[in-house]
Design a protein around this motif. Structure first.
Motif, PDB file in Angstrom:
ATOM      1  N   LEU A 260       0.834  -1.202   0.000  1.00 46.51           N
ATOM      2  CA  LEU A 260       0.000   0.000   0.000  1.00 46.51           C
ATOM      3  C   LEU A 260       0.873   1.259   0.000  1.00 46.51           C
ATOM      4  CD1 LEU A 260      -3.086   0.265  -0.014  1.00 46.51           C
ATOM      5  CD2 LEU A 260      -2.992   0.645   2.453  1.00 46.51           C
ATOM      6  N   ASP A 261       1.938   1.252   0.795  1.00 47.87           N
ATOM      7  CA  ASP A 261       2.870   2.387   0.819  1.00 47.87           C
ATOM      8  C   ASP A 261       3.517   2.600  -0.551  1.00 47.87           C
ATOM      9  OD1 ASP A 261       2.309   2.802   3.477  1.00 47.87           O
ATOM     10  OD2 ASP A 261       4.116   1.807   4.229  1.00 47.87           O
ATOM     11  N   PHE A 262       3.862   1.491  -1.203  1.00 41.08           N
ATOM     12  CA  PHE A 262       4.481   1.556  -2.534  1.00 41.08           C
ATOM     13  C   PHE A 262       3.520   2.230  -3.522  1.00 41.08           C
ATOM     14  CE2 PHE A 262       5.302  -0.075  -6.772  1.00 41.08           C
ATOM     15  CZ  PHE A 262       6.688  -0.058  -6.871  1.00 41.08           C
ATOM     16  N   CYS A 263       2.277   1.803  -3.523  1.00 41.60           N
ATOM     17  CA  CYS A 263       1.302   2.353  -4.459  1.00 41.60           C
ATOM     18  C   CYS A 263       1.022   3.832  -4.194  1.00 41.60           C
ATOM     19  CB  CYS A 263      -0.002   1.557  -4.387  1.00 41.60           C
ATOM     20  SG  CYS A 263       0.151  -0.119  -5.034  1.00 41.60           S
ATOM     21  N   GLU A 264       0.952   4.197  -2.929  1.00 38.73           N
ATOM     22  CA  GLU A 264       0.721   5.602  -2.597  1.00 38.73           C
ATOM     23  C   GLU A 264       1.892   6.461  -3.054  1.00 38.73           C
ATOM     24  OE1 GLU A 264      -0.759   8.400   1.129  1.00 38.73           O
ATOM     25  OE2 GLU A 264       0.042   6.391   1.545  1.00 38.73           O
ATOM     26  N   ALA A 265       3.111   5.955  -2.855  1.00 39.69           N
ATOM     27  CA  ALA A 265       4.304   6.716  -3.242  1.00 39.69           C
ATOM     28  C   ALA A 265       4.427   6.840  -4.757  1.00 39.69           C
ATOM     29  CB  ALA A 265       5.549   6.054  -2.665  1.00 39.69           C
ATOM     30  N   ILE A 266       4.076   5.801  -5.501  1.00 41.24           N
ATOM     31  CA  ILE A 266       4.265   5.788  -6.958  1.00 41.24           C
ATOM     32  C   ILE A 266       3.092   6.453  -7.680  1.00 41.24           C
ATOM     33  CG2 ILE A 266       4.544   4.336  -8.998  1.00 41.24           C
ATOM     34  CD1 ILE A 266       6.983   4.339  -7.145  1.00 41.24           C
ATOM     35  N   TRP A 267       1.867   6.093  -7.309  1.00 40.59           N
ATOM     36  CA  TRP A 267       0.703   6.551  -8.073  1.00 40.59           C
ATOM     37  C   TRP A 267      -0.123   7.625  -7.375  1.00 40.59           C
ATOM     38  CZ3 TRP A 267       2.149   1.334  -8.650  1.00 40.59           C
ATOM     39  CH2 TRP A 267       2.474   0.956  -9.967  1.00 40.59           C
ATOM     40  N   GLY A 268       0.004   7.742  -6.069  1.00 43.65           N
ATOM     41  CA  GLY A 268      -0.763   8.753  -5.363  1.00 43.65           C
ATOM     42  C   GLY A 268      -2.258   8.622  -5.602  1.00 43.65           C
ATOM     43  N   ASP A 269      -2.915   9.733  -5.956  1.00 41.34           N
ATOM     44  CA  ASP A 269      -4.366   9.729  -6.154  1.00 41.34           C
ATOM     45  C   ASP A 269      -4.802   8.883  -7.344  1.00 41.34           C
ATOM     46  OD1 ASP A 269      -4.636  11.398  -3.995  1.00 41.34           O
ATOM     47  OD2 ASP A 269      -4.804  13.230  -5.184  1.00 41.34           O
ATOM     48  N   ASP A 270      -3.857   8.524  -8.222  1.00 43.44           N
ATOM     49  CA  ASP A 270      -4.192   7.725  -9.400  1.00 43.44           C
ATOM     50  C   ASP A 270      -4.052   6.221  -9.156  1.00 43.44           C
ATOM     51  OD1 ASP A 270      -4.694   9.994 -10.981  1.00 43.44           O
ATOM     52  OD2 ASP A 270      -2.557  10.246 -11.389  1.00 43.44           O
ATOM     53  N   GLY A 271      -3.748   5.850  -7.923  1.00 45.72           N
ATOM     54  CA  GLY A 271      -3.563   4.438  -7.606  1.00 45.72           C
ATOM     55  C   GLY A 271      -4.796   3.602  -7.902  1.00 45.72           C
ATOM     56  N   PHE A 272      -4.592   2.419  -8.491  1.00 44.15           N
ATOM     57  CA  PHE A 272      -5.619   1.425  -8.801  1.00 44.15           C
ATOM     58  C   PHE A 272      -6.545   1.872  -9.940  1.00 44.15           C
ATOM     59  CE2 PHE A 272      -5.575   1.154  -3.900  1.00 44.15           C
ATOM     60  CZ  PHE A 272      -4.292   0.632  -3.910  1.00 44.15           C
ATOM     61  N   LYS A 273      -6.144   2.898 -10.675  1.00 44.46           N
ATOM     62  CA  LYS A 273      -6.963   3.421 -11.764  1.00 44.46           C
ATOM     63  C   LYS A 273      -6.196   3.326 -13.076  1.00 44.46           C
ATOM     64  CE  LYS A 273      -8.725   6.763  -8.413  1.00 44.46           C
ATOM     65  NZ  LYS A 273      -8.698   8.181  -8.015  1.00 44.46           N
ATOM     66  N   LYS A 274      -6.935   3.288 -14.168  1.00 44.84           N
ATOM     67  CA  LYS A 274      -6.324   3.256 -15.490  1.00 44.84           C
ATOM     68  C   LYS A 274      -5.616   4.572 -15.759  1.00 44.84           C
ATOM     69  CE  LYS A 274      -7.424   2.607 -20.391  1.00 44.84           C
ATOM     70  NZ  LYS A 274      -8.499   2.345 -21.379  1.00 44.84           N
ATOM     71  N   GLY A 276      -4.618   7.835 -17.160  1.00 52.09           N
ATOM     72  CA  GLY A 276      -5.316   8.695 -18.094  1.00 52.09           C
ATOM     73  C   GLY A 276      -6.794   8.422 -18.199  1.00 52.09           C
ATOM     74  N   GLY A 277      -7.300   7.500 -17.380  1.00 49.81           N
ATOM     75  CA  GLY A 277      -8.719   7.146 -17.431  1.00 49.81           C
ATOM     76  C   GLY A 277      -9.534   7.956 -16.444  1.00 49.81           C
ATOM     77  N   ASN A 278     -10.701   7.406 -16.048  1.00 51.03           N
ATOM     78  CA  ASN A 278     -11.547   8.117 -15.093  1.00 51.03           C
ATOM     79  C   ASN A 278     -11.100   7.811 -13.666  1.00 51.03           C
ATOM     80  OD1 ASN A 278     -12.668   5.583 -14.397  1.00 51.03           O
ATOM     81  ND2 ASN A 278     -14.273   5.786 -15.931  1.00 51.03           N
ATOM     82  N   SER A 279     -11.909   8.234 -12.708  1.00 51.06           N
ATOM     83  CA  SER A 279     -11.507   8.122 -11.301  1.00 51.06           C
ATOM     84  C   SER A 279     -11.934   6.806 -10.665  1.00 51.06           C
ATOM     85  CB  SER A 279     -12.106   9.287 -10.509  1.00 51.06           C
ATOM     86  OG  SER A 279     -13.524   9.243 -10.566  1.00 51.06           O
ATOM     87  N   ARG A 280     -12.400   5.864 -11.472  1.00 50.41           N
ATOM     88  CA  ARG A 280     -12.916   4.605 -10.916  1.00 50.41           C
ATOM     89  C   ARG A 280     -11.784   3.615 -10.661  1.00 50.41           C
ATOM     90  NH1 ARG A 280     -15.667  -0.002 -13.270  1.00 50.41           N
ATOM     91  NH2 ARG A 280     -15.259   0.883 -15.328  1.00 50.41           N
ATOM     92  N   VAL A 281     -11.788   3.003  -9.479  1.00 55.64           N
ATOM     93  CA  VAL A 281     -10.831   1.947  -9.152  1.00 55.64           C
ATOM     94  C   VAL A 281     -11.190   0.691  -9.941  1.00 55.64           C
ATOM     95  CG1 VAL A 281     -10.102   0.361  -7.327  1.00 55.64           C
ATOM     96  CG2 VAL A 281     -10.198   2.817  -6.883  1.00 55.64           C
TER      97      VAL A 281
END
Length: 353
Positions: A260-274, A276-281
């Motif tokens: 989870l820390d890795f994803c927050e550091a790398i993707w921030g608010d875009d984590g788990f999303k496509k 350039g896509g929409n805001s849906r996980v």
């Protein structure tokens, strides 16, 4: 008497003494006071989260005012003077909230004159009667009952009400340290933000956030030989691992927290999303971002953490240049080949940075 008949009789006799019940009628004020004092725990870990909205809460109070019978609630005596709700959590919670003035009556069917009223707004005769006059039948499983039976009672009673979803059933069937950890991790702020798992959301009320945590461990464990049904796989994971030691659960928790820390550091608010896509996980992106990072060695993870731009570009490159990868992450995400393909290829991309 045959040996089979003896077994049947023994089972019957055992069941008659395994469950010790006590029945009583309590006023709404007594029930509310027990919640306030902590004598009734309305949120034991095996219970579902709150699902009732304002309309159902109001409908229950209207039933009491109209003297319409309300089904009994079931409690389990956890220790002397302390009870957990097995069935009737929504009813107990609604009673307590209304008497404490936490909601006003809405969308009433019969008692429309009380529309918009809170408890304090009721005429004195009604508020006094509501506190004291309606009695709700309370069935209590006493402490000397078989501990496993309260969970069996929960499952059987709830089959008659709102159908339990897969995660709610797992929550009862596989209670223990691992299940508790799934709940603890579902409350991690980054995960809650990305899933928009507020207490008012469907994701929260139906335990979808907890299921996301379990999905991480399930995909991580089975991605090389996934059999094609995520619900079945999550059941299998819980069945196999739910009795592991506290030390093993703590090790699993650390793995999840690091991912989870890795994803927050790398993707921030875009984590788990496509990208350039929409805001849906999207589950496929959650899988590759969380699981693949957890498959790295400590040195590989540290190296990737120092290169957030390169990590993001590696994912985009796979999406743009590998049609199979794109399909594996966006279509038929529980297909065995898709699961293995997306995890294998992005993990290799991270290791190659």
């Amino acid at each position: 008497m045959t040996s089979n008949e003896k077994k049947i009789l023994a089972r019957f006799n055992q069941s008659q003494s395994a469950l010790v019940l006590q029945q009583s009628d309590l006023s709404l004020q007594s029930i509310s006071d027990m919640v306030d004092s902590g004598a009734i725990d309305v949120s034991p870990r095996y219970q579902r989260r709150e699902r009732w909205g304002l309309e159902k809460n109001s409908g229950l109070i209207e039933s009491f005012l109209l003297n319409i019978p309300v089904p009994p609630i079931y409690l389990a005596e956890d220790e002397y003077g302390v009870y957990s709700v097995i069935d009737g959590k929504q009813r107990v919670t609604a009673i307590n909230k209304f008497l404490r003035g936490q909601f006003e009556l809405k969308e009433l069917d019969k008692f429309v004159e009380l529309e918009g009223c809170k408890f304090k707004d009721l005429p004195d005769s009604l508020s006094n009667a509501l506190r004291i006059r309606p009695y709700l039948r309370v069935v209590t499983l006493l402490r000397q009952s078989d501990p496993d039976l309260k969970h069996e009672v929960f499952l059987r009673l709830n089959k008659a009400g709102v159908v339990l979803n897969s995660q709610e059933i797992r929550n009862v069937a596989f209670r223990g340290e691992l299940n508790n950890m799934l709940f603890d991790m579902s409350e991690a702020q980054y995960l809650r933000n990305q899933l928009k798992a507020t207490p008012q959301s469907k994701i929260y009320s139906e335990m979808i956030d907890v299921q996301y945590v379990l999905r991480f461990f399930t995909v991580r464990e089975y991605w090389k030989n996934f059999h094609g049904n995520m619900d079945v796989a999550m059941d299998s994971y819980m069945q196999y691992f739910h009795k592991v030691s506290k030390k093993q659960v703590k090790a699993l928790q650390i793995i999840f927290e690091q991912a989870l820390d890795f994803c927050e550091a790398i993707w921030g608010d875009d984590g788990f999303k496509k990208p350039g896509g929409n805001s849906r996980v999207l589950q496929g992106y959650y899988d590759v971002q969380m699981v693949c990072s957890s498959l790295l060695t400590e040195a590989e993870r540290d190296n990737a953490m120092r290169k957030p731009k390169e990590v993001r570009e590696a994912l985009v490159s796979l999406l743009e240049n590998d049609e199979n990868f794109q399909d594996s992450i966006s279509q038929f995400t529980s297909n065995p080949r898709s699961v293995e393909y997306r995890i294998k290829n992005f993990a290799e991309a991270l290791k190659a940075l």
